[in-house]
Scaffold this active site. Structure first.
Site, PDB file in Angstrom:
ATOM      1  N   ILE A  10      43.568  79.356  31.886  1.00  0.00           N
ATOM      2  CA  ILE A  10      42.382  78.896  32.607  1.00  0.00           C
ATOM      3  C   ILE A  10      41.492  80.095  32.868  1.00  0.00           C
ATOM      4  O   ILE A  10      41.973  81.179  33.209  1.00  0.00           O
ATOM      5  CB  ILE A  10      42.763  78.233  33.946  1.00  0.00           C
ATOM      6  N   PRO A 190      36.782  86.126  35.754  1.00  0.00           N
ATOM      7  CA  PRO A 190      36.734  85.926  34.300  1.00  0.00           C
ATOM      8  C   PRO A 190      37.374  87.086  33.530  1.00  0.00           C
ATOM      9  O   PRO A 190      37.448  88.217  34.017  1.00  0.00           O
ATOM     10  CB  PRO A 190      35.225  85.836  34.028  1.00  0.00           C
ATOM     11  N   SER A 191      37.815  86.769  32.322  1.00  0.00           N
ATOM     12  CA  SER A 191      38.377  87.747  31.382  1.00  0.00           C
ATOM     13  C   SER A 191      39.616  88.447  31.937  1.00  0.00           C
ATOM     14  O   SER A 191      39.955  89.554  31.502  1.00  0.00           O
ATOM     15  CB  SER A 191      37.319  88.795  30.997  1.00  0.00           C
ATOM     16  N   ARG A 192      40.276  87.813  32.887  1.00  0.00           N
ATOM     17  CA  ARG A 192      41.489  88.367  33.516  1.00  0.00           C
ATOM     18  C   ARG A 192      41.225  89.678  34.252  1.00  0.00           C
ATOM     19  O   ARG A 192      42.145  90.414  34.575  1.00  0.00           O
ATOM     20  CB  ARG A 192      42.598  88.563  32.475  1.00  0.00           C
ATOM     21  N   LEU A 193      39.959  89.969  34.553  1.00  0.00           N
ATOM     22  CA  LEU A 193      39.614  91.153  35.345  1.00  0.00           C
ATOM     23  C   LEU A 193      39.532  90.732  36.816  1.00  0.00           C
ATOM     24  O   LEU A 193      38.468  90.730  37.436  1.00  0.00           O
ATOM     25  CB  LEU A 193      38.298  91.760  34.852  1.00  0.00           C
TER      26      LEU A 193
END
Length: 214
Positions: A10, A190-193
């Site tokens: 997700i 977002p972007s796993r950051l």
């Protein structure tokens, strides 16, 4: 064919978290997030993972329910003779984890464990439904039993014995308080950051606030 597990993901993008915006005290920051979680009508918002370890380092984790929090710490109740109770006696340190997926948030709280006062345990026990109070007497929690029938028979016997009487708190049942020494607030991004803001308790009693890499 079901979707491969590795493909389940997700993209988190609901909120952000900055060290410039958080409270100076992690309990106050938790209170802010708690209020938002309550407002979001999250089902069983007080469900949390309790991780413990025995004296030889064997870990164990399970879901319990938060029953209160103050500047002193986070309170939950259980059977003192249970497996978690045994581990907490051997090693009075633990970690709590809340995951509120609807808000894309996680809180991780590590600290020292102490039992709450008998008076505090009595007050909470008396507020529980009658069936739960009887259940605390009926279940030898974490012990091996031959069948569910044993529990049901014991429960029926206790219902008869306590009929029309006040149900006292068993001495083997009560509360624990986790006094935090570190607290991490995790906000999905977002972007796993992701945003990770970490509080650590200093010897002065003040809290150091730092950002951790995701």
């Amino acid at each position: 064919m079901s979707k491969p597990i590795a493909d389940i993901r997700i993209e988190y993008k609901r909120h952000s978290l900055s060290e410039k915006d958080v409270q100076h005290d992690p309990i106050r920051q938790f209170d802010l997030w708690w209020t938002e979680a309550i407002s979001s009508q999250i089902e069983e918002v007080n469900a949390m993972t309790l991780a413990t370890a025995s004296s030889d380092g064997l870990p164990s984790a399970r879901i319990v329910l938060l029953k209160g929090f103050t500047e002193e710490g986070f309170v939950f109740f259980t059977n003192y003779n249970s497996y978690k109770g045994q581990q907490l006696d051997e090693n009075p340190r633990a970690c709590l984890v809340f995951f509120w997926k609807e808000l894309e948030r996680q809180v991780r709280i590590t600290g020292l464990i102490e039992k709450v006062s008998a008076e505090e345990s009595d007050v909470y026990f008396s507020s529980r439904p009658e069936s739960s109070r009887i259940g605390a007497w009926a279940s030898p929690q974490s012990k091996v039993i031959e069948s569910r029938g044993i529990l049901e028979t014991t429960e029926a016997e206790l219902q008869k014995a306590f009929e029309g009487k006040e149900i006292p708190r068993p001495l083997h049942w009560g509360g624990y308080r986790l006094k935090p020494v570190s607290v991490e607030f995790w906000q999905g991004r977002p972007s796993r950051l992701h945003d990770r803001i970490h509080y650590s308790l200093e010897e002065t009693g003040n809290w150091r606030i730092e950002r951790l890499a995701p």
